[in-house]
Design a protein around this motif. Structure first.
Motif, PDB file in Angstrom:
ATOM      1  N   GLN A   5      32.835  35.558  40.241  1.00 45.98           N
ATOM      2  CA  GLN A   5      32.130  36.391  39.275  1.00 45.98           C
ATOM      3  C   GLN A   5      32.376  35.903  37.858  1.00 45.98           C
ATOM      4  OE1 GLN A   5      33.570  40.376  40.544  1.00 45.98           O
ATOM      5  NE2 GLN A   5      31.404  40.887  40.647  1.00 45.98           N
ATOM      6  N   GLY A  24      29.356  44.424  32.521  1.00 45.75           N
ATOM      7  CA  GLY A  24      29.408  44.813  33.927  1.00 45.75           C
ATOM      8  C   GLY A  24      30.759  44.539  34.553  1.00 45.75           C
ATOM      9  N   LEU A  25      31.353  43.390  34.235  1.00 42.88           N
ATOM     10  CA  LEU A  25      32.681  43.062  34.749  1.00 42.88           C
ATOM     11  C   LEU A  25      33.721  44.032  34.215  1.00 42.88           C
ATOM     12  CD1 LEU A  25      32.503  39.171  34.453  1.00 42.88           C
ATOM     13  CD2 LEU A  25      32.803  40.465  36.581  1.00 42.88           C
ATOM     14  N   LYS A  27      33.239  47.097  33.204  1.00 44.71           N
ATOM     15  CA  LYS A  27      33.017  48.405  33.830  1.00 44.71           C
ATOM     16  C   LYS A  27      33.534  48.419  35.258  1.00 44.71           C
ATOM     17  CE  LYS A  27      29.530  52.010  34.368  1.00 44.71           C
ATOM     18  NZ  LYS A  27      28.119  52.407  34.085  1.00 44.71           N
ATOM     19  N   GLY A  28      33.436  47.286  35.940  1.00 46.50           N
ATOM     20  CA  GLY A  28      33.935  47.190  37.301  1.00 46.50           C
ATOM     21  C   GLY A  28      35.426  47.427  37.404  1.00 46.50           C
ATOM     22  N   TYR A  29      36.140  47.170  36.311  1.00 45.07           N
ATOM     23  CA  TYR A  29      37.584  47.421  36.273  1.00 45.07           C
ATOM     24  C   TYR A  29      37.906  48.785  35.672  1.00 45.07           C
ATOM     25  CZ  TYR A  29      38.185  42.527  37.512  1.00 45.07           C
ATOM     26  OH  TYR A  29      38.141  41.309  38.163  1.00 45.07           O
ATOM     27  N   GLY A  30      36.883  49.578  35.401  1.00 41.09           N
ATOM     28  CA  GLY A  30      37.102  50.939  34.907  1.00 41.09           C
ATOM     29  C   GLY A  30      37.053  51.085  33.404  1.00 41.09           C
ATOM     30  N   ASP A  32      34.533  51.402  30.506  1.00 35.47           N
ATOM     31  CA  ASP A  32      33.130  51.613  30.145  1.00 35.47           C
ATOM     32  C   ASP A  32      32.788  51.041  28.775  1.00 35.47           C
ATOM     33  OD1 ASP A  32      32.578  52.891  32.514  1.00 35.47           O
ATOM     34  OD2 ASP A  32      33.020  54.874  31.731  1.00 35.47           O
ATOM     35  N   THR A 149      44.718  40.781  35.027  1.00 37.08           N
ATOM     36  CA  THR A 149      43.309  40.617  35.371  1.00 37.08           C
ATOM     37  C   THR A 149      42.441  40.482  34.121  1.00 37.08           C
ATOM     38  OG1 THR A 149      43.580  41.891  37.409  1.00 37.08           O
ATOM     39  CG2 THR A 149      41.341  41.675  36.547  1.00 37.08           C
TER      40      THR A 149
END
Length: 238
Positions: A5, A24-25, A27-30, A32, A149
């Motif tokens: 990704q 998007g990445l 947000k994928g980890y929480g 926003d 991360t």
């Protein structure tokens, strides 16, 4: 760790697609809300930064108009460190910083992680991820994993962003705006920021903003050193 990704960021051919992928990445980890900002080098004025953010536009307007970068402790940290910073209410001290934080809270910016960027080619910047304080508590067993991360993500975001940032060719002499030159001349004459603001009929924060840009352009930490370099280059006279 979904490195595929991250690698996809390098395949984005448009700035809009790249920006959407970055958000998007995050947000994928929480997270926003996030902000990415970088300069080609520290000689550039801060208003020239390449910025992508999904913070409130009203917040950005307030931040820029009030020159809040001058008092923002997260900016100071990124200028002087390579380590990430967990920023929260306790990170802001003094009346000006606390006022900044109270204003930021109104836009949902209460706590987060910010990562300094010091590129191999002299770039400077930062990437900030906003999340509730509970998610970022150091007692949370996932905290260290989150830091690691996001640090890797930040590196991929930085490297993949470079193709969208206009490149500077060669080493150009420092070029000050007429206002920056004027402010520096009065500083050379021994005037304080407050005195200069009265002479030029502007706010003290505006004077400090110009002096900060001057220091960035000369890549020095103090106005006194900027004065010396400006005299050496013939920009001003002692």
């Amino acid at each position: 760790m979904l490195f595929s990704q991250y690698a996809s960021l390098f395949e984005m051919n448009t700035l809009d697609a790249w920006t959407s992928a970055v958000f998007g990445l995050a947000k994928g980890y929480g997270f926003d809300k996030c902000l990415y900002s970088v300069l080609n080098n520290k000689h550039e004025a801060m208003e020239n930064a390449f910025i992508k953010s999904n913070y409130s536009p009203a917040w950005h307007k307030t931040y820029d108009e009030k020159h809040l970068a001058l008092v923002d402790p997260t900016v100071h940290h990124c200028l002087n460190s390579n380590l990430p910073l967990l920023w929260e209410d306790k990170s802001f001290s003094g009346a000006a910083q606390k006022e900044l934080y109270e204003t930021a809270k109104q836009y949902g910016l209460c706590s987060g992680l910010i990562f300094p960027i010091h590129g191999a080619r002299g770039e400077f910047g930062m990437m900030s991820f906003v999340a509730p304080k509970a998610k970022l508590a150091k007692s949370n067993k996932e905290f260290q994993h989150v830091v690691q991360t996001l640090s890797i993500l930040k590196d991929h975001v930085f490297e993949s962003s470079l193709k969208f940032i206009p490149k500077k060719t060669g080493t150009r002499p420092v070029c000050l705006t007429p206002r920056e030159t004027e402010v520096l001349k009065w500083s050379t004459a021994g005037k304080s920021s407050w005195e200069i603001s009265k002479i030029l009929n502007c706010s003290e924060s505006t004077v400090n903003f110009h002096l900060l840009n001057v220091r960035h352009k000369f890549d020095v930490s103090t106005t006194q050193l900027a004065v010396i370099k400006a005299i050496q280059q013939g920009i001003i006279h002692a």
